[in-house]
Write a protein that holds these residues in place. Structure first.
Motif, PDB file in Angstrom:
ATOM      1  N   THR A  48       0.831  -1.202   0.000  1.00 27.67           N
ATOM      2  CA  THR A  48       0.000   0.000   0.000  1.00 27.67           C
ATOM      3  C   THR A  48       0.868   1.255   0.000  1.00 27.67           C
ATOM      4  O   THR A  48       0.545   2.249  -0.671  1.00 27.67           O
ATOM      5  CB  THR A  48      -0.934  -0.004   1.232  1.00 27.67           C
ATOM      6  OG1 THR A  48      -1.790  -1.132   1.131  1.00 27.67           O
ATOM      7  CG2 THR A  48      -1.764   1.266   1.322  1.00 27.67           C
ATOM      8  N   GLN A  84      -8.611   0.216  -0.814  1.00 34.21           N
ATOM      9  CA  GLN A  84      -8.906  -0.997  -0.061  1.00 34.21           C
ATOM     10  C   GLN A  84     -10.118  -0.719   0.829  1.00 34.21           C
ATOM     11  O   GLN A  84     -10.196   0.349   1.427  1.00 34.21           O
ATOM     12  CB  GLN A  84      -7.682  -1.311   0.810  1.00 34.21           C
ATOM     13  CG  GLN A  84      -7.719  -2.663   1.468  1.00 34.21           C
ATOM     14  CD  GLN A  84      -6.361  -3.028   2.063  1.00 34.21           C
ATOM     15  OE1 GLN A  84      -5.455  -2.221   2.150  1.00 34.21           O
ATOM     16  NE2 GLN A  84      -6.241  -4.272   2.468  1.00 34.21           N
ATOM     17  N   ASP A 161      -5.862  -1.152  -4.778  1.00 35.04           N
ATOM     18  CA  ASP A 161      -5.290  -1.708  -3.557  1.00 35.04           C
ATOM     19  C   ASP A 161      -6.191  -2.799  -2.986  1.00 35.04           C
ATOM     20  O   ASP A 161      -7.157  -2.500  -2.286  1.00 35.04           O
ATOM     21  CB  ASP A 161      -5.084  -0.583  -2.539  1.00 35.04           C
ATOM     22  CG  ASP A 161      -4.244  -1.036  -1.352  1.00 35.04           C
ATOM     23  OD1 ASP A 161      -3.883  -2.231  -1.303  1.00 35.04           O
ATOM     24  OD2 ASP A 161      -3.955  -0.195  -0.480  1.00 35.04           O
ATOM     25  N   GLU A 162      -5.870  -4.036  -3.268  1.00 32.65           N
ATOM     26  CA  GLU A 162      -6.660  -5.177  -2.792  1.00 32.65           C
ATOM     27  C   GLU A 162      -8.159  -4.904  -2.898  1.00 32.65           C
ATOM     28  O   GLU A 162      -8.887  -5.016  -1.904  1.00 32.65           O
ATOM     29  CB  GLU A 162      -6.294  -5.507  -1.335  1.00 32.65           C
ATOM     30  CG  GLU A 162      -4.817  -5.762  -1.159  1.00 32.65           C
ATOM     31  CD  GLU A 162      -4.490  -6.560   0.106  1.00 32.65           C
ATOM     32  OE1 GLU A 162      -5.306  -7.426   0.475  1.00 32.65           O
ATOM     33  OE2 GLU A 162      -3.425  -6.327   0.679  1.00 32.65           O
TER      34      GLU A 162
END
Ligand SMILES: Nc1ncnc2c1ncn2[C@@H]1O[C@H](COP(=O)(O)OP(=O)(O)O)[C@@H](O)[C@H]1O
Ligand SMILES: [Mg+2]
Lengths: 262, 254
Positions: A48, A84, A161-162
């Motif tokens: 991240t 995320q 991000d994820e």
């Protein structure tokens, strides 16, 4: 010529000093125009952080970070982020209004905004949910709003991000396949973060595996030239999984044994 | 209305009726009316006072004081809260003053307010404004303490500068906190109002309560006490209904 280049980037949180421990140290990464690059790594290694540097949320302490020949500056519409979790959606706006938000900031007329947001909502399968508020939608639907909100910007670079990290396995699989369909042929350059090897193989042109922190950097890279859409049950998939697992597994074991010792 | 809601309403209604019945019996048997008048006696007194127009005057006076002070305090509290939230140096500069004043209860100001403004309306407006301002201000600041990191970052990605990020993200995120502060402030305003009316007023429900004691009319005293409850419930219901309509985008928790 690569579109994005990290060269010798160092980063630590907070003020410099002997106690500041580096999150990234000598971090190098090049991503070509139109490439789908997936960053894998044990949790807490600094994935991240690397994305935040590229987004412009943080500045490197040393090294260079370049996009399109220019140093990375403040955040902007040329590199849109899919965050995320769902804390970046605006809960007081409907799904449709959330997707319109970037266009509103750009000063695009209301009619044009509505038209483009509707188009992207239907592309991510939310055509009938535009008038709902985020809290009325499932986790998977909320991530679809984020995807539509990012893609409506027509940005040359997408930073994810994820995005599917919090979803159940079935929903995640569906969204991965949809993302492949949406991105292939869009020409967008993507940096995608995950800790799920299978997800990386489904999506990536190239995969970078990061070392366990502190002072992390990319340990190994894998180019994947399997045709898309990729079959999760194929022999090639299993072989790639195995190769990557060996590299990533070693780093995850470092983190786990360190946590056990602490 | 679903079955569960209906059942809980029924239970509440039964509890209220039971409570009133026990009170009625106690008021007619155990206690003399000068100590605890029965509900029917209080209702009769309220009726005759309402018919003569005297109750209406007290209710109107109390309600108008609450409304003026509540609106002024809400505007002032939200305005200051938003200013402090938007401009960090201003918040830092003024936070100690806010923290200092928040421990002075409104009633402590009653005497200086009497000296400054006399017994007229202005004094009550000032006290209720003070009460509401602090609740709304402190709650607004608590709202700003929520990080909103990803929402602010997203706004920056989409090209919003500081001003537009404030207007489109910070402000709407704080709306439920402001409204919650207003609701608490309204509740507290009733306490301030009643004490102020008891000690420095010639009309209003607080004055009715105190004056009834002097006149040894317990049932009239209860008309004042229950009148406050009814006024408070009506104000809260009205506030909730209105804000639910006006701020239907926000999750207010009521
Ligand atoms: N704002 C922050 N301040 C201080 N340390 C942080 C902050 N954000 C992350 N970290 C630390 O930096 C390291 C890397 O974090 P992160 O980049 O979020 O890892 P990943 O995304 O790979 O899980 C972690 O050890 C984390 O605790
Ligand atoms: Mg992370």
């Amino acid at each position: 010529m690569s579109l994005i280049r990290f060269a010798g980037v160092d980063f630590h949180y907070g003020p410099a000093g002997p106690s500041a421990s580096a999150i990234l140290k000598g971090f190098d990464l090049e991503i070509a125009r139109g490439e789908f690059y997936v960053l894998l790594g044990p949790s807490g290694c600094g994935k991240t952080t690397a994305l935040n540097l590229l987004a412009g949320f943080e500045r490197p302490n040393a090294g260079t970070l370049i996009m399109d020949g220019r140093p990375i500056g403040a955040p902007g519409m040329d590199r849109v982020v899919i965050f995320q979790g769902d804390d970046s959606l605006y809960p007081w706006l409907t799904a449709q209004e959330n997707v319109e938000f970037p266009l509103r900031m750009t000063g695009i007329s209301a009619g044009e905004r509505r038209r483009r947001a509707k188009l992207w909502l239907s592309r991510v399968g939310l055509a009938n949910h535009g008038q709902k508020f985020p809290h009325q939608l499932s986790g998977g639907m909320k991530q679809r709003i984020q995807i539509a909100r990012a893609l409506v910007c027509d940005a040359p670079v997408l930073l994810m991000d994820e995005p599917f990290g919090a979803l159940d396995a079935q929903t995640r699989t569906i969204l991965q396949d949809e993302l492949v369909a949406i991105c292939s042929g869009s020409g967008a350059t993507v940096l995608f973060i995950t800790h799920d090897i299978a997800e990386a193989i489904i999506l990536a042109d190239r995969i970078g595996v990061m070392r366990a922190g502190p002072g992390s950097a990319i340990k190994d890279e894998f180019a994947l030239d399997l045709p898309r859409p990729r079959n999760r049950g194929s022999v090639e998939f299993a072989a790639a999984y195995d190769r990557i697992q060996r590299v990533l597994g070693e780093e995850v074991r470092k983190v786990v044994s360190r946590e056990a010792a602490a | 209305m679903n079955a569960a809601v209906r059942q809980s309403l029924l239970r509440s209604a039964l509890a209220v009726i039971g409570f009133l019945a026990i009170w009625e019996v106690a008021g007619r048997t155990v206690f003399i009316p000068a100590v605890l008048p029965a509900p029917s006696v209080i209702l009769g007194e309220a009726w005759s006072r309402a018919a003569s127009g005297l109750l209406g005057v007290d209710v109107a006076m109390s309600a108008s004081r609450i409304i003026v002070g509540f609106l002024a305090g809400s505007l002032l509290g939200a305005g200051l809260g938003l200013l402090f939230g938007a401009v960090e140096p201003v918040r830092r500069a003024f936070e100690p003053i806010v923290q200092f004043f928040r421990f002075i209860p409104p009633i402590a100001w009653l005497t200086p307010v009497l000296i400054w403004f006399g017994i007229g309306e202005m004094g009550k407006w000032v006290l209720i404004t003070y009460t509401t301002t602090f609740m709304v201000l402190l709650n607004t600041l608590a709202g700003f303490a929520e990080p909103q990191r990803d929402r602010m970052r997203a706004a920056r990605v989409f090209g919003a500068g500081p001003w537009r990020a404030f207007w489109h993200v910070r402000l709407p995120a704080t709306v439920p906190w402001i409204l919650a502060g207003m609701r608490i402030g309204m509740g507290n305003s009733f306490q301030t109002l009643i004490v102020a009316e008891m000690l420095a007023s010639n009309e209003g429900l607080g004055h009715l309560i105190l004056n009834s004691r002097i006149q040894l009319s317990t049932e009239r005293m209860f008309v004042g006490i229950l009148g406050i409850a009814v006024l408070g419930i009506a104000a809260d219901l009205g506030f909730r209904a209105l804000t639910r309509r006006l701020f239907s985008r926000h999750r207010l928790g009521w």
